[in-house]
Write a protein that holds these residues in place. Structure first.
Motif, PDB file in Angstrom:
ATOM      1  N   PRO A  71       0.790  -1.237   0.000  1.00 18.20           N
ATOM      2  CA  PRO A  71       0.000   0.000   0.000  1.00 18.20           C
ATOM      3  C   PRO A  71       0.819   1.282   0.000  1.00 18.20           C
ATOM      4  CG  PRO A  71       0.053  -0.914   2.208  1.00 18.20           C
ATOM      5  CD  PRO A  71       0.775  -1.899   1.321  1.00 18.20           C
ATOM      6  N   ASN A  72       2.144   1.209  -0.183  1.00 16.12           N
ATOM      7  CA  ASN A  72       2.955   2.422  -0.116  1.00 16.12           C
ATOM      8  C   ASN A  72       2.738   3.369  -1.290  1.00 16.12           C
ATOM      9  OD1 ASN A  72       4.879   2.397   2.329  1.00 16.12           O
ATOM     10  ND2 ASN A  72       4.878   0.293   1.605  1.00 16.12           N
ATOM     11  N   GLY A  73       2.135   2.882  -2.356  1.00 15.09           N
ATOM     12  CA  GLY A  73       1.643   3.786  -3.395  1.00 15.09           C
ATOM     13  C   GLY A  73       2.630   4.197  -4.456  1.00 15.09           C
ATOM     14  N   CYS A  74       3.747   3.462  -4.645  1.00 17.17           N
ATOM     15  CA  CYS A  74       4.746   3.877  -5.624  1.00 17.17           C
ATOM     16  C   CYS A  74       4.200   3.969  -7.047  1.00 17.17           C
ATOM     17  CB  CYS A  74       5.942   2.924  -5.584  1.00 17.17           C
ATOM     18  SG  CYS A  74       6.861   2.988  -4.030  1.00 17.17           S
ATOM     19  N   GLY A  75       3.235   3.153  -7.400  1.00 16.38           N
ATOM     20  CA  GLY A  75       2.644   3.199  -8.729  1.00 16.38           C
ATOM     21  C   GLY A  75       1.379   4.029  -8.797  1.00 16.38           C
ATOM     22  N   ARG A  76       1.148   4.874  -7.797  1.00 22.52           N
ATOM     23  CA  ARG A  76      -0.030   5.738  -7.711  1.00 22.52           C
ATOM     24  C   ARG A  76      -1.333   4.953  -7.925  1.00 22.52           C
ATOM     25  NH1 ARG A  76       3.623   8.781 -10.898  1.00 22.52           N
ATOM     26  NH2 ARG A  76       2.330   8.684 -12.760  1.00 22.52           N
ATOM     27  N   PRO A  77      -1.503   3.830  -7.216  1.00 21.93           N
ATOM     28  CA  PRO A  77      -2.674   2.980  -7.465  1.00 21.93           C
ATOM     29  C   PRO A  77      -3.985   3.593  -7.004  1.00 21.93           C
ATOM     30  CG  PRO A  77      -1.515   2.217  -5.513  1.00 21.93           C
ATOM     31  CD  PRO A  77      -0.663   3.294  -6.125  1.00 21.93           C
ATOM     32  N   TYR A  78      -3.914   4.549  -6.077  1.00 18.22           N
ATOM     33  CA  TYR A  78      -5.144   5.104  -5.508  1.00 18.22           C
ATOM     34  C   TYR A  78      -5.823   6.106  -6.440  1.00 18.22           C
ATOM     35  CZ  TYR A  78      -2.889   3.078  -1.435  1.00 18.22           C
ATOM     36  OH  TYR A  78      -2.269   2.209  -0.576  1.00 18.22           O
ATOM     37  N   LEU A  79      -5.184   6.406  -7.564  1.00 21.59           N
ATOM     38  CA  LEU A  79      -5.798   7.268  -8.571  1.00 21.59           C
ATOM     39  C   LEU A  79      -6.377   6.475  -9.724  1.00 21.59           C
ATOM     40  CD1 LEU A  79      -3.103  10.099  -8.701  1.00 21.59           C
ATOM     41  CD2 LEU A  79      -5.335  10.180  -7.591  1.00 21.59           C
ATOM     42  N   ALA A  80      -6.234   5.168  -9.703  1.00 22.61           N
ATOM     43  CA  ALA A  80      -6.657   4.334 -10.832  1.00 22.61           C
ATOM     44  C   ALA A  80      -8.164   4.096 -10.822  1.00 22.61           C
ATOM     45  CB  ALA A  80      -5.925   2.999 -10.800  1.00 22.61           C
ATOM     46  N   GLU A  81      -8.710   3.904 -12.005  1.00 17.99           N
ATOM     47  CA  GLU A  81     -10.119   3.499 -12.094  1.00 17.99           C
ATOM     48  C   GLU A  81     -10.287   2.073 -11.579  1.00 17.99           C
ATOM     49  OE1 GLU A  81     -12.164   5.615 -15.748  1.00 17.99           O
ATOM     50  OE2 GLU A  81     -10.176   4.860 -16.327  1.00 17.99           O
ATOM     51  N   ILE A  82      -9.271   1.242 -11.826  1.00 14.92           N
ATOM     52  CA  ILE A  82      -9.179  -0.082 -11.213  1.00 14.92           C
ATOM     53  C   ILE A  82      -7.824  -0.166 -10.532  1.00 14.92           C
ATOM     54  CG2 ILE A  82      -9.141  -2.580 -11.589  1.00 14.92           C
ATOM     55  CD1 ILE A  82     -10.752  -2.141 -14.154  1.00 14.92           C
ATOM     56  N   GLY A  83      -7.824  -0.228  -9.208  1.00 15.57           N
ATOM     57  CA  GLY A  83      -6.586  -0.315  -8.452  1.00 15.57           C
ATOM     58  C   GLY A  83      -6.484  -1.665  -7.758  1.00 15.57           C
ATOM     59  N   LEU A  84      -5.321  -2.269  -7.823  1.00 15.77           N
ATOM     60  CA  LEU A  84      -5.086  -3.561  -7.175  1.00 15.77           C
ATOM     61  C   LEU A  84      -3.840  -3.442  -6.307  1.00 15.77           C
ATOM     62  CD1 LEU A  84      -5.835  -5.572 -10.370  1.00 15.77           C
ATOM     63  CD2 LEU A  84      -7.059  -5.936  -8.218  1.00 15.77           C
ATOM     64  N   ILE A  85      -3.993  -3.703  -5.011  1.00 19.03           N
ATOM     65  CA  ILE A  85      -2.898  -3.533  -4.069  1.00 19.03           C
ATOM     66  C   ILE A  85      -2.664  -4.846  -3.336  1.00 19.03           C
ATOM     67  CG2 ILE A  85      -2.118  -2.322  -2.005  1.00 19.03           C
ATOM     68  CD1 ILE A  85      -3.725   0.087  -2.983  1.00 19.03           C
ATOM     69  N   GLY A  86      -1.442  -5.342  -3.420  1.00 22.61           N
ATOM     70  CA  GLY A  86      -1.099  -6.632  -2.841  1.00 22.61           C
ATOM     71  C   GLY A  86      -1.327  -6.685  -1.342  1.00 22.61           C
ATOM     72  N   LYS A  87      -2.006  -7.745  -0.913  1.00 20.17           N
ATOM     73  CA  LYS A  87      -2.298  -7.951   0.506  1.00 20.17           C
ATOM     74  C   LYS A  87      -1.480  -9.126   1.062  1.00 20.17           C
ATOM     75  CE  LYS A  87      -5.075  -6.496   3.878  1.00 20.17           C
ATOM     76  NZ  LYS A  87      -6.486  -6.892   3.949  1.00 20.17           N
ATOM     77  N   SER A  88      -1.289 -10.144   0.222  1.00 21.12           N
ATOM     78  CA  SER A  88      -0.493 -11.319   0.554  1.00 21.12           C
ATOM     79  C   SER A  88      -0.199 -12.008  -0.772  1.00 21.12           C
ATOM     80  CB  SER A  88      -1.259 -12.250   1.507  1.00 21.12           C
ATOM     81  OG  SER A  88      -2.450 -12.714   0.901  1.00 21.12           O
ATOM     82  N   PRO A  89       0.703 -12.972  -0.803  1.00 25.50           N
ATOM     83  CA  PRO A  89       1.028 -13.607  -2.090  1.00 25.50           C
ATOM     84  C   PRO A  89      -0.226 -14.125  -2.805  1.00 25.50           C
ATOM     85  CG  PRO A  89       2.615 -14.268  -0.449  1.00 25.50           C
ATOM     86  CD  PRO A  89       1.566 -13.483   0.286  1.00 25.50           C
ATOM     87  N   GLY A  90      -0.467 -13.576  -4.009  1.00 20.63           N
ATOM     88  CA  GLY A  90      -1.609 -14.004  -4.806  1.00 20.63           C
ATOM     89  C   GLY A  90      -2.922 -13.350  -4.449  1.00 20.63           C
ATOM     90  N   ASN A  91      -2.935 -12.440  -3.478  1.00 19.26           N
ATOM     91  CA  ASN A  91      -4.185 -11.816  -3.037  1.00 19.26           C
ATOM     92  C   ASN A  91      -4.069 -10.293  -3.027  1.00 19.26           C
ATOM     93  OD1 ASN A  91      -5.982 -14.195  -2.032  1.00 19.26           O
ATOM     94  ND2 ASN A  91      -3.965 -14.587  -1.138  1.00 19.26           N
ATOM     95  N   TYR A  92      -5.158  -9.639  -3.460  1.00 23.52           N
ATOM     96  CA  TYR A  92      -5.135  -8.192  -3.654  1.00 23.52           C
ATOM     97  C   TYR A  92      -6.428  -7.562  -3.161  1.00 23.52           C
ATOM     98  CZ  TYR A  92      -1.298  -9.370  -6.765  1.00 23.52           C
ATOM     99  OH  TYR A  92      -0.122  -9.855  -7.261  1.00 23.52           O
ATOM    100  N   ASN A  93      -6.323  -6.347  -2.658  1.00 25.32           N
ATOM    101  CA  ASN A  93      -7.497  -5.520  -2.460  1.00 25.32           C
ATOM    102  C   ASN A  93      -7.859  -4.862  -3.783  1.00 25.32           C
ATOM    103  OD1 ASN A  93      -7.474  -6.160   0.232  1.00 25.32           O
ATOM    104  ND2 ASN A  93      -7.113  -4.069   0.979  1.00 25.32           N
ATOM    105  N   LEU A  94      -9.158  -4.791  -4.064  1.00 20.65           N
ATOM    106  CA  LEU A  94      -9.654  -4.209  -5.307  1.00 20.65           C
ATOM    107  C   LEU A  94     -10.285  -2.850  -4.998  1.00 20.65           C
ATOM    108  CD1 LEU A  94     -10.462  -4.285  -8.333  1.00 20.65           C
ATOM    109  CD2 LEU A  94     -12.474  -5.628  -7.645  1.00 20.65           C
ATOM    110  N   TYR A  95      -9.792  -1.825  -5.660  1.00 23.55           N
ATOM    111  CA  TYR A  95     -10.288  -0.456  -5.478  1.00 23.55           C
ATOM    112  C   TYR A  95     -10.876   0.025  -6.798  1.00 23.55           C
ATOM    113  CZ  TYR A  95      -7.218  -0.789  -1.407  1.00 23.55           C
ATOM    114  OH  TYR A  95      -6.608  -1.214  -0.249  1.00 23.55           O
ATOM    115  N   LEU A  96     -11.972   0.748  -6.736  1.00 19.96           N
ATOM    116  CA  LEU A  96     -12.649   1.247  -7.926  1.00 19.96           C
ATOM    117  C   LEU A  96     -12.982   2.730  -7.762  1.00 19.96           C
ATOM    118  CD1 LEU A  96     -15.245  -1.646  -8.477  1.00 19.96           C
ATOM    119  CD2 LEU A  96     -13.067  -1.351  -9.670  1.00 19.96           C
ATOM    120  N   GLY A  97     -13.141   3.415  -8.897  1.00 21.30           N
ATOM    121  CA  GLY A  97     -13.721   4.749  -8.856  1.00 21.30           C
ATOM    122  C   GLY A  97     -12.765   5.910  -8.935  1.00 21.30           C
ATOM    123  N   GLY A  98     -11.479   5.657  -9.178  1.00 23.23           N
ATOM    124  CA  GLY A  98     -10.607   6.784  -9.475  1.00 23.23           C
ATOM    125  C   GLY A  98     -11.018   7.401 -10.804  1.00 23.23           C
TER     126      GLY A  98
END
Length: 565
Positions: free
Chosen positions: A476-503
Motif C-alpha cells: 500500500p505504499n503507493g509507488c505506482g499511484r494505485p489510488y488514482l486508478a479506475e481499477i486499483g489492485l494492491i497486494g495484501k499477501s502472495p496471490g491476493n489483492y485488495n480491489l479499489y474502484l472509482g478513481g
C-alpha cells in the motif's frame, strides 16, 4: 547541539541523519567490507540520499537461509533526471551499464527516472561513476529530500512546454543537497580544505522528515498526476503565453494496512503564482515542511499530514508569511486525462516524436519482442533523438528529423506498431517482488497476465478500445499511484489483492475499496458483471471510474481522511 535534542522522542532515522556528517555515514567503510554483500544498517538509510536502495532476491531467500548463507544482496540505483529527458548517448550509457553491472534491464519509473536493478556492492562505485560520466547523477533520487522533479513529457510541443521543462530543472537544481559527500564517496573528489564547517543551507543536518515530491503539469494533460505530489505546479496559459502556475499542496499516495491514520491524499489548490515566483514558492513550502513535519512518526511525516494536522488555513498563512506576499486566486483549468498519448506527434519545429508503450516500464528483450535491442539500435543510428521517460513508465523517442528511420528500426525488430487495448495502454505496475522488501505480492511480473484475462471480458463487450486506467502495486505504499486508478489492485499477501474502484481518468479523484483480499479468480469474477453493466448502461463517453460511482459500486471519496483499506 546534538546534546540538546531528545532523541528518544524522534524516529531512529533522525539521529542517523544527524550523525551522518552530511550524508557520509560510514558508507566508505561499508563499501570496502569484503565479508558481506550488504552495507551497515545505518548506511542503508544514508545510501538512499545517494540514490541507492539495498535489496535482496526474495525468490531464493528461503533456499539461501537453509544453506546458512546471507541473503543475495544487491542494490537498486536510481538516476535523477528532472523532466525525464536523456540524450541518445545517455540512453546508450545506461543500457551498457545495465548489461555489465546490473540485471541487463532498465526500469523506467513513474517519476521519469531510470533505475538499475541487481547491482552488487563491489560494482556500486563503478556504476555510479559510469552514470556520472554520461553527465547524469543519482544524488537526491531517494531519501528525505526533494526527489526527481517531474514535468510534461515533451518540451518541444510549444514554447510553454519548454518553459515548464526548464522550471522542473531549475527547481531540482535549487533544492538539491549541497553536501560534497556524494562527490567524495563515488567520484573520489577530495574535500577542499576550509576553515569553515560544512553546512547544508536549506536542509540542515537532519534534512526533511520524509521524502518530498514535486511535479509540473500542463492542462489539459495531467500525465504527472500533479495532485499526487507534495507540491504541484499547474501551468496556466493565457493568450498563448505562460501566465503562471496554480499551486497544489499536500498530495501523497503512501498508506499502511491496519493504520487508518495513514491514507492517500490529493493536493489542494491554494493559489496562483507568477513564473518568476515559482522557485521561491517551492523553497518556502519545503522549508515549512522541514520545520513542521512530524519527526517522531515517519508514517505521519509527509506534507499531507502536516497540512491535515494543522489545517489548510494555517498552511497558507505560514506560506504567505514566509513569502512576504499572498498568492493570487487560482486561475481556471481543466484536466481531461492522465494517460500518455501514443503514436507520432509533430512538434512546432517540424520534428517528430513517438510515444512508445513500455509494459511496466521494464526495458528488456523478450522472445519475439527484443525491445531493448531495438531501442539500442535507435540510439546508435538516430543520434539527434531524445529519449524522454514519461510519468506513466513509457518512452518518447523525441524531436528527431529521422521519423522514417526510427519507424524502420522498430518495425524491423517487431516492437512497433503493436495493437494494445485501452486498458493495457493505461497500466502501471511497481517493481514489487522479487526485489522490493516491502512487497506482499507480485505487481510488475503479474499485471500483464491479469490484463490479458480482463481483456477477454472487455472483448466480449466490445470495450477493448475503451481507455481504463489500471494500476497494481505489491503493497500500500503507493509507488505506482494505485489510488488514482479506475481499477486499483494492491497486494495484501502472495496471490491476493485488495480491489479499489472509482478513481478518475484524469487524476483528480481517489478510488475506494470495493473488495478485500481477492485472488485472481475472484478479481475476474468481481469485474465481470461490473464491466457488463458498464457496456450496457454507460453514458456516451462516460469513463469507467465515473460510471462505478454513478452506479453506486463505491462511494466517491473527497477527502483523504475518508479513505479506508
Amino acid at each position: 547541539m546534538s546534546n540538546q535534542i531528545d532523541w528518544s522522542t524522534l524516529s531512529e532515522v533522525e539521529k542517523i541523519k544527524y550523525d551522518s556528517n552530511y550524508l557520509r555515514g560510514t558508507l566508505e567503510e561499508s563499501l570496502k567490507d569484503p565479508v558481506t554483500g550488504s552495507i551497515a544498517a545505518s548506511d542503508t538509510q544514508i545510501s538512499k540520499f545517494h540514490g541507492i536502495y539495498q535489496q535482496h532476491d526474495r525468490d531464493i531467500a528461503h533456499e539461501r537461509k537453509h544453506q546458512k548463507l546471507e541473503p543475495a544482496f544487491s542494490f537498486l540505483i536510481r538516476v535523477r533526471l528532472p523532466g525525464g529527458i536523456a540524450t541518445a548517448d545517455q540512453w546508450l550509457q545506461m543500457d551498457q551499464l545495465s548489461e555489465t553491472h546490473a540485471n541487463k534491464t532498465l526500469k523506467l519509473t513513474t517519476r521519469q527516472a531510470f533505475q538499475l536493478h541487481g547491482v552488487i556492492k563491489k560494482d556500486l562505485k563503478t556504476t555510479i561513476k559510469g552514470i556520472n560520466d554520461a553527465l547524469l547523477d543519482t544524488i537526491a533520487a531517494c531519501g528525505d529530500v526533494n526527489r526527481n522533479v517531474m514535468s510534461h513529457a515533451n518540451p518541444a510541443e510549444s514554447d510553454l512546454h519548454a518553459q515548464v521543462y526548464q522550471l522542473a530543472g531549475d527547481i531540482s537544481r535549487h533544492l538539491i543537497p549541497q553536501t560534497s559527500a556524494y562527490h567524495e564517496i563515488w567520484l573520489d573528489k577530495k574535500l577542499v580544505s576550509s576553515s569553515k564547517e560544512e553546512t547544508e543551507p536549506l536542509y540542515g543536518r537532519q534534512y526533511l522528515p520524509r521524502k518530498f515530491k514535486i511535479g509540473v503539469a500542463i492542462p489539459p494533460y495531467n500525465d504527472v498526476d500533479v495532485f499526487s505530489q507534495d507540491l504541484g505546479f499547474i501551468a496556466i496559459e493565457e493568450n498563448g503565453k505562460l501566465a503562471g502556475y496554480n499551486i497544489a499542496a499536500g498530495g501523497g499516495m503512501g498508506s499502511t494496512f491496519g493504520i487508518p491514520e495513514t491514507y492517500p491524499r490529493l493536493g489542494d489548490v491554494i493559489g496562483f503564482c507568477k513564473p518568476d515566483q515559482a522557485i521561491d514558492v517551492a523553497e518556502k513550502i519545503v522549508l515549512i515542511q522541514k520545520n513542521n513535519g512530524d519527526r517522531q512518526n515517519r508514517k505521519q511525516a509527509r506534507l499531507k499530514y502536516t497540512i491535515d494536522r494543522n489545517g489548510l488555513d494555517w498552511f497558507k498563512k505560514e506560506l504567505f508569511s514566509a513569502l512576504g506576499y499572498e498568492l493570487q486566486a487560482p486561475r481556471p483549468f481543466k484536466f481531461t486525462r492522465n494517460g500518455d498519448r501514443y503514436g507520432w506527434k509533430q512538434g512546432t519545429d517540424g520534428k517528430w516524436s513517438l510515444n512508445l508503450f513500455v509494459e511496466g516500464g521494464r526495458v528488456k528483450d523478450l522472445p519475439g519482442y527484443p525491445l531493448k535491442t531495438a531501442l539500442r539500435e535507435v540510439a546508435k543510428k538516430v543520434k539527434d533523438a531524445q529519449f524522454i521517460l514519461t510519468g506513466n513508465q513509457n518512452l518518447v523517442i523525441a524531436n528527431t528529423e529521422k521519423k522514417q528511420k526510427v519507424a524502420e528500426i522498430l518495425k524491423e525488430h517487431g516492437v512497433w506498431p503493436a495493437p494494445l487495448s485501452g486498458l493495457r495502454q493505461n497500466s502501471i505496475a511497481c517493481v514489487a517482488l522479487n526485489t522490493c522488501g516491502l512487497a506482499f505480492a507480485e505487481a510488475e511480473r503479474y499485471l500483464p497476465d491479469l490484463i490479458s484475462k480482463i481483456e477477454k471480458i472487455l472483448e466480449k463487450h466490445d470495450l477493448l478500445k475503451n481507455e481504463i486506467v489500471i494500476r497494481m502495486t505489491g503493497c500500500p505504499n503507493g509507488c505506482g499511484r494505485p489510488y488514482l486508478a479506475e481499477i486499483g489492485l494492491i497486494g495484501k499477501s502472495p496471490g491476493n489483492y485488495n480491489l479499489y474502484l472509482g478513481g478518475s481518468n484524469n487524476g483528480t479523484r481517489l478510488n475506494a475499496l470495493y473488495k478485500e483480499t481477492l485472488n485472481e479468480e475472484q478479481i475476474l469474477a468481481e469485474l465481470k458483471p461490473i464491466i457488463a453493466d458498464y457496456a450496457s448502461n454507460k453514458k456516451s463517453n462516460e469513463p469507467f471510474g465515473d460510471f462505478v460511482i454513478r452506479q453506486n459500486y463505491v462511494q466517491e471519496i473527497t477527502q483523504g481522511r475518508d479513505f479506508k483499506h
